[in-house]
Design a protein around this motif. Structure first.
Motif, PDB file in Angstrom:
ATOM      1  N   CYS A  69       3.313 -11.113  -2.938  1.00  0.00           N
ATOM      2  CA  CYS A  69       3.842  -9.759  -2.729  1.00  0.00           C
ATOM      3  C   CYS A  69       5.005  -9.555  -3.690  1.00  0.00           C
ATOM      4  N   SER A 110       7.812  -8.750  -2.887  1.00  0.00           N
ATOM      5  CA  SER A 110       9.008  -9.342  -2.273  1.00  0.00           C
ATOM      6  C   SER A 110       9.127 -10.834  -2.612  1.00  0.00           C
ATOM      7  N   HIS A 161       4.316 -14.771   2.365  1.00  0.00           N
ATOM      8  CA  HIS A 161       4.432 -14.265   3.736  1.00  0.00           C
ATOM      9  C   HIS A 161       3.234 -13.409   4.122  1.00  0.00           C
ATOM     10  N   GLU A 162       2.149 -13.496   3.327  1.00  0.00           N
ATOM     11  CA  GLU A 162       0.935 -12.754   3.688  1.00  0.00           C
ATOM     12  C   GLU A 162      -0.186 -13.776   3.814  1.00  0.00           C
ATOM     13  N   ASP A 175       1.068  -7.166   5.730  1.00  0.00           N
ATOM     14  CA  ASP A 175       2.268  -6.611   5.111  1.00  0.00           C
ATOM     15  C   ASP A 175       1.962  -5.245   4.497  1.00  0.00           C
ATOM     16  N   MET A 176       0.992  -5.192   3.571  1.00  0.00           N
ATOM     17  CA  MET A 176       0.759  -3.949   2.823  1.00  0.00           C
ATOM     18  C   MET A 176       0.470  -2.771   3.749  1.00  0.00           C
TER      19      MET A 176
END
Ligand code: NDP
Ligand code: ZN
Length: 340
Positions: free
Chosen positions: A23, A25, A44-45, A136-137
């Motif tokens: 990501c 981030s 984190h995904e 997340d997205m």
């Protein structure tokens, strides 16, 4: 880097990744955008396979394939009782544990706190790539729309059509936007934006977007602006675009070193009833269940974001570098992993 295998507390689970995506981030953090982080495992995904559960976990067992929200709140935190945004269980963004306070999912094993409250089983028959885009997205882009309180027929602008902005386009369309103007240039993103419901595309490379959009709307401006790209002055542009009573909904991650300078006129001398809102996506199992149901019942297909697919744990680095470089044909890379 080599690290000890994480340990599960009584409510927690240890997973290994079966699908992951880098990501913005993660790349932002690797360049120091989240402060001085050293020896941190990013990511984190993820979709994961449960390998171990704590003694109090009841809903999951080893072998289960689960969808992991990027934001995994501590549901026992009293801060959540007076805060409807579960991203802040112990202070600013504290529920975003993977990048901020512990190692992430680009590892052979990773830890998830409070598994029963945070994990969701991958629904039978669901495309793993689509499910991966919820964590997340979709949760973030849709939050941008929720925060903007889009109403039927609203004229909505989404500034930035990377993966987050594209999800905001899809979400605003589903929420009933009338005219839906997307700002960006990458050809793949433009094509997906149109597919997700954008009615007009504006390029910030063709001159001031405020001028372009005001011209498009006969000088009237718009009801909602969702910001998913650009810099601090993009917030000023958003304010200039808004009609009185409108809402700017920010998704951008800014650096701690940045400053906002807002001319009083842009904010209607403080009298315009224009809200500037910024927020972090919620997490937890129920949030992700809802996102998954939108896929299950064919509301739209978030897997369209994935332009680059890789196979194997060793390819995470390649996918990460791609996300960092952002070539013109990229929207989102994803890595699928089979363990022996
Ligand atoms: P991308 O970098 O993929 O996309 C950014 C978009 O903004 C692109 O469409 C780009 O255009 C456009 N853009 C760039 N500069 C300008 C400008 N000056 N004016 C208008 N548009 C511009 O980002 P992501 O979609 O991955 O992420 C968007 C933001 O959301 C980031 O700040 C990220 O950190 C944040 N984020 C927040 C999360 C959260 O709250 N949970 C999670 C993930 C991300 P072009 O088409 O030309 O490239
Ligand atoms: Zn993210």
């Amino acid at each position: 880097m080599e690290k000890e295998k994480p340990v599960a507390g009584p409510l927690d689970a240890i997973l290994r990744p079966v699908a992951v995506a880098p990501c913005s981030s993660d790349t932002h953090t690797s360049h120091g955008g989240s402060g001085d982080q050293k020896n941190l495992i990013l990511g984190h995904e993820a979709i994961g396979e449960v390998v171990e559960v704590g003694e109090l976990v009841t809903r999951f067992k080893p072998g289960d394939i689960v969808v992991v929200p990027c934001c995994t709140p501590d549901w026992l935190a009293t801060d959540l009782q007076s805060n409807k945004y579960n991203a802040h269980d112990h202070g600013l963004m504290a529920s975003f544990k993977f990048l901020l306070s512990k190692d992430g999912v680009f590892a052979e094993f990773f830890h998830v706190n409070q598994a029963d409250a945070n994990l969701v089983k991958l629904p039978e028959g669901m495309d793993m790539a689509a499910a991966l885009m919820t964590v997340d997205m979709m949760s973030t882009g849709f939050f941008g729309v929720e925060q903007a309180e889009v109403e039927f027929g609203d004229t909505v602008v989404v500034i930035g059509i990377g993966p987050v902005g594209l999800m905001a386009v899809a979400g605003a369309h589903l929420k009933g936007a009338g005219r839906l103007i997307a700002v960006g240039t990458r050809p793949n993103s433009v094509a997906v934006a149109k597919e997700f419901g954008a009615t007009d595309i504006i390029s910030y490379k063709d001159g001031d977007i405020v001028e372009q959009i005001l011209k498009l709307t006969n000088g009237k401006g718009v009801d909602r602006v969702i910001v998913a790209g650009g810099k601090t002055d993009t917030i000023n542009q958003a304010l200039q675009l808004l009609r009185p009573g409108g809402i700017v909904s920010n998704m951008n991650f800014f650096d701690a070193t940045e400053t906002f300078e807002i001319p009083a006129w842009d904010w209607g001398l403080g009298m315009s009833n224009k809200d500037i809102r910024g927020g972090f996506c919620p997490g937890g199992a129920r949030r992700i269940e809802k996102m998954l149901e939108m896929i299950q019942y064919n509301r739209f297909d978030p897997a369209k974001l994935i332009t680059h697919r890789f196979d194997g744990f060793d390819k995470i680095e390649d996918a990460f570098k791609l996300m960092d470089e952002k070539p013109a044909d990229l929207i989102k890379p994803a890595v699928f992993i089979k363990w022996d």
